[in-house]
Design an enzyme around this catalytic site. Sequence first.
Site, PDB file in Angstrom:
ATOM      1  N   GLY A  94       0.010   0.587  -3.251  1.00  0.00           N
ATOM      2  CA  GLY A  94       1.212   0.976  -3.374  1.00  0.00           C
ATOM      3  C   GLY A  94       1.904  -0.400  -2.871  1.00  0.00           C
ATOM      4  N   THR A  95       3.562  -0.204  -3.536  1.00  0.00           N
ATOM      5  CA  THR A  95       4.230  -1.721  -3.613  1.00  0.00           C
ATOM      6  C   THR A  95       5.601  -1.445  -4.215  1.00  0.00           C
ATOM      7  OG1 THR A  95       4.147  -3.489  -5.260  1.00  0.00           O
ATOM      8  CG2 THR A  95       4.341  -1.571  -6.543  1.00  0.00           C
ATOM      9  N   THR A  96       6.530  -2.394  -3.932  1.00  0.00           N
ATOM     10  CA  THR A  96       7.998  -1.927  -4.146  1.00  0.00           C
ATOM     11  C   THR A  96       8.511  -3.310  -5.036  1.00  0.00           C
ATOM     12  OG1 THR A  96       8.420  -1.719  -1.904  1.00  0.00           O
ATOM     13  CG2 THR A  96      10.308  -2.849  -3.251  1.00  0.00           C
TER      14      THR A  96
END
Length: 236
Positions: free
Chosen positions: A13-15
């Site tokens: 996950g990341t943004t």
Amino acid sequence: MDKFDLDAPHSTGTTIIGVTYNGGVVLGADSRTSTGVYVANRVSDKITKLTDNVYLCRSGSAADTQIVSDYVRYFLHQHTIQLGQPATVKVAASLVRLLSYNNKDMLQAGLIVGGWDKYNGGKIYGVPLGGTIIEQPFAIGGSGSSYLYGFFDQAWKEGMTKGEAEQLVVKAVSLAIARDGASGGVVRTVIINEEGVTRNFYPGDQLPLWHEELEPQNSLLDIWVAAATGPEPMSM
């Protein structure tokens, strides 16, 4: 006690965010690298330099995105030597797209290419899973992007200043960090325009707080270190 299946696929996950403004682009990302429920790195840098005027935001498998950026950086270096001038943002994005598409069955990589060149100014290109290339005024990616589409529909506007664009990026990443368990850490931004590149760093305790978020607190480790480095007790 249940044993962990080390061969099971891990959720990552990341943004990552790229935004154009009147004169350049602003790229932003959180700093959490996760392996399932384990945070492998809480201060990783997900905004990678391709050339002096083009940067890459990486989401998905860290190994996959790092090798793509390494190959693209090498090819762009050769391109610059042959032409005698920096590559355009579109050329860099096309190379990212070519590698992503030709290896789509083996890569888990969602990428955003952003930069500035003298021909087209500031440009943002999204290269999601599968190797499609999309030129956009702004692009968002990673697991945290699910929480940001409505926010950008409301907050995005044409002709923003550099300050407004960076403020939007920091606010959006902090919102994703608050809602997405796979995003976290600090916020890094990269501003690219005719004048060059500016990198900024926003620690977690300086980010906006959202609904029901708690104020930052010192960890037990911080308290223990502070106590350990305190004044020596008086001798009798």
